[in-house]
Design a protein around this motif. Structure first.
Motif, short mmCIF file in Angstrom:
data_model
loop_
_atom_site.label_atom_id
_atom_site.label_comp_id
_atom_site.label_asym_id
_atom_site.label_seq_id
_atom_site.Cartn_x
_atom_site.Cartn_y
_atom_site.Cartn_z
N THR A 16 0.83 -1.21 0.00
CA THR A 16 0.00 0.00 0.00
C THR A 16 0.86 1.25 0.00
OG1 THR A 16 -1.78 -1.14 1.19
CG2 THR A 16 -1.81 1.26 1.23
N MET A 17 1.77 1.33 0.97
CA MET A 17 2.69 2.47 1.02
C MET A 17 4.08 2.13 0.49
SD MET A 17 1.81 4.56 4.53
CE MET A 17 1.95 3.19 5.69
N VAL A 18 4.54 0.92 0.77
CA VAL A 18 5.90 0.53 0.38
C VAL A 18 5.87 -0.80 -0.36
CG1 VAL A 18 8.24 0.09 1.20
CG2 VAL A 18 6.80 1.72 2.43
N ASP A 19 6.59 -0.86 -1.47
CA ASP A 19 6.78 -2.11 -2.21
C ASP A 19 7.93 -2.85 -1.55
OD1 ASP A 19 7.12 -4.19 -3.94
OD2 ASP A 19 7.48 -2.96 -5.72
N PRO A 127 5.42 -7.67 11.71
CA PRO A 127 5.74 -7.43 13.12
C PRO A 127 5.98 -5.95 13.39
CG PRO A 127 6.88 -9.38 12.35
CD PRO A 127 6.23 -8.76 11.15
N VAL A 128 5.48 -5.45 14.51
CA VAL A 128 5.45 -4.01 14.74
C VAL A 128 6.84 -3.38 14.76
CG1 VAL A 128 5.37 -4.18 17.27
CG2 VAL A 128 4.38 -2.17 16.11
N ALA A 129 7.83 -4.07 15.32
CA ALA A 129 9.17 -3.51 15.35
C ALA A 129 9.73 -3.30 13.95
CB ALA A 129 10.11 -4.40 16.17
N LEU A 130 9.48 -4.27 13.06
CA LEU A 130 9.93 -4.13 11.67
C LEU A 130 9.16 -3.04 10.95
CD1 LEU A 130 10.35 -7.89 10.65
CD2 LEU A 130 12.14 -6.27 11.31
N ALA A 131 7.87 -2.93 11.24
CA ALA A 131 7.06 -1.89 10.61
C ALA A 131 7.53 -0.50 11.02
CB ALA A 131 5.60 -2.08 10.99
N GLN A 132 7.79 -0.31 12.31
CA GLN A 132 8.25 1.00 12.79
C GLN A 132 9.60 1.35 12.18
OE1 GLN A 132 7.97 -0.03 16.95
NE2 GLN A 132 6.08 1.14 17.23
N ALA A 133 10.49 0.38 12.10
CA ALA A 133 11.81 0.63 11.53
C ALA A 133 11.71 0.97 10.05
CB ALA A 133 12.71 -0.60 11.73
N LEU A 134 10.83 0.28 9.32
CA LEU A 134 10.66 0.54 7.89
C LEU A 134 10.07 1.93 7.65
CD1 LEU A 134 10.80 -0.44 4.96
CD2 LEU A 134 8.54 -1.45 5.28
N LEU A 135 9.05 2.28 8.41
CA LEU A 135 8.45 3.61 8.27
C LEU A 135 9.49 4.71 8.53
CD1 LEU A 135 5.03 2.98 10.03
CD2 LEU A 135 5.34 3.55 7.62
N GLN A 136 10.32 4.49 9.54
CA GLN A 136 11.36 5.47 9.85
C GLN A 136 12.39 5.54 8.72
OE1 GLN A 136 13.53 4.71 13.47
NE2 GLN A 136 14.28 6.80 13.59
N ALA A 137 12.79 4.38 8.21
CA ALA A 137 13.81 4.33 7.15
C ALA A 137 13.32 5.03 5.88
CB ALA A 137 14.17 2.89 6.84
N LYS A 138 12.02 4.97 5.63
CA LYS A 138 11.45 5.56 4.43
C LYS A 138 10.91 6.97 4.66
CE LYS A 138 12.43 1.95 2.06
NZ LYS A 138 13.61 2.01 1.14
N GLY A 139 11.10 7.51 5.86
CA GLY A 139 10.67 8.88 6.15
C GLY A 139 9.17 9.04 6.25
N LEU A 140 8.45 7.97 6.59
CA LEU A 140 6.99 8.02 6.68
C LEU A 140 6.48 8.01 8.11
CD1 LEU A 140 6.12 5.41 3.88
CD2 LEU A 140 6.22 7.91 3.66
N ASP A 141 7.36 7.78 9.08
CA ASP A 141 6.91 7.60 10.46
C ASP A 141 6.24 8.84 11.04
OD1 ASP A 141 9.62 8.55 10.15
OD2 ASP A 141 9.85 8.45 12.31
N GLY A 142 6.63 10.01 10.58
CA GLY A 142 6.07 11.25 11.13
C GLY A 142 4.60 11.48 10.81
N PHE A 143 4.06 10.73 9.88
CA PHE A 143 2.65 10.91 9.52
C PHE A 143 1.70 10.22 10.52
CE2 PHE A 143 4.62 11.49 5.29
CZ PHE A 143 3.99 12.67 4.91
N PHE A 144 2.20 9.27 11.29
CA PHE A 144 1.31 8.39 12.04
C PHE A 144 1.36 8.60 13.55
CE2 PHE A 144 2.33 6.34 8.03
CZ PHE A 144 1.05 6.14 7.53
N ARG A 145 0.17 8.72 14.13
CA ARG A 145 0.07 8.83 15.58
C ARG A 145 0.27 7.47 16.25
NH1 ARG A 145 -4.70 13.08 17.28
NH2 ARG A 145 -4.27 14.68 15.70
N GLN A 146 -0.06 6.41 15.52
CA GLN A 146 0.00 5.07 16.09
C GLN A 146 0.39 4.07 15.01
OE1 GLN A 146 -0.96 4.88 19.56
NE2 GLN A 146 0.27 3.02 19.37
#
Length: 225
Positions: A16-19, A127-146
């Motif tokens: 959806t967001m990342v391939d 898994p949530v730890a991998l998801a959080q790390a991926l969002l951060q690596a791709k610069g998308l983490d700042g969009f999400f409250r949770q």
């Protein structure tokens, strides 16, 4: 679905967001090499993605073992599973994000949702730890409250529990919380939770056309939201 009634959005991650197919292939083939099993092609992996790591590992092991000892594949899959999962997690953690890319239009779509005042959460079966790390690596983490992953609760999508929990965290009612995903998993969870749902056309959906899934609409790009 009336856009004016939407107050929040829950967005899926893989497809959806990342391939992330390249990441899956690298981690799975590292795992298979550790087990002295034949490699698997990305095109074979694609329809297996979307229902969590455990399901993915089971399917990949069955496929690999069927190439070697078909009659014993089921038995060997069970015997190898715990070690295989540990090796997969090791490899995925080491390469997370290195062989993946944010889809075109994703940043623009997230920015549009934020500009409308929508509160955003990411709910994925990764898994949530991998998801959080991926969002951060791709610069998308700042969009999400949770951010919630497949191991955040006792049930993952297509069960509605993660969506109920995300709505609770965002302070929004399901009927006013849009789900954006790429597969029948997302749509089934949204329907069960009472959320409207839009699906992107470029994702995975277990290798099947997304046009056949019950949803409120399709998006060729998240920017079109």
């Amino acid at each position: 679905m009336k856009r004016a009634s939407i107050q929040a959005a829950i967005v899926d991650l893989d497809g959806t967001m990342v391939d992330t197919l390249g990441d899956f292939a690298a981690a799975l083939n590292g795992m298979l090499a550790d087990l002295a099993l034949p490699a698997i092609a990305p095109s074979t992996i694609l329809p297996m993605v979307g229902k969590g790591s455990e399901n993915l590992i089971n399917l990949v092991l069955k496929h690999a073992l069927a190439q070697t000892v078909p009659a014993q594949a089921a038995i060997n899959t069970a015997a190898l599973f715990d070690h295989a999962l540990a090796r997969y997690q090791h490899h995925y953690g080491a390469i997370n994000g290195q062989f993946s890319a944010v889809y075109p239009g994703v940043v623009e779509g997230l920015q549009t949702m934020q500009q409308r005042g929508w509160k955003l959460a990411c709910v994925t079966n990764k898994p949530v730890a991998l998801a959080q790390a991926l969002l951060q690596a791709k610069g998308l983490d700042g969009f999400f409250r949770q951010v919630y992953g497949g191991d955040s609760f006792e049930r993952k999508k297509p069960y509605p529990l993660p969506l109920f929990k995300a709505c609770e965290a965002l302070g929004s009612q399901p009927a006013h919380t849009l789900v954006v995903g790429d597969s029948s998993n997302d749509a089934q969870a949204a329907r069960a939770a009472g959320c409207p749902v839009l699906l992107v056309t470029y994702g995975y959906n277990h290798g099947e056309p997304v046009s056949g899934v019950d949803a409120d609409g399709l998006l060729d790009s998240l920017a079109a939201i």
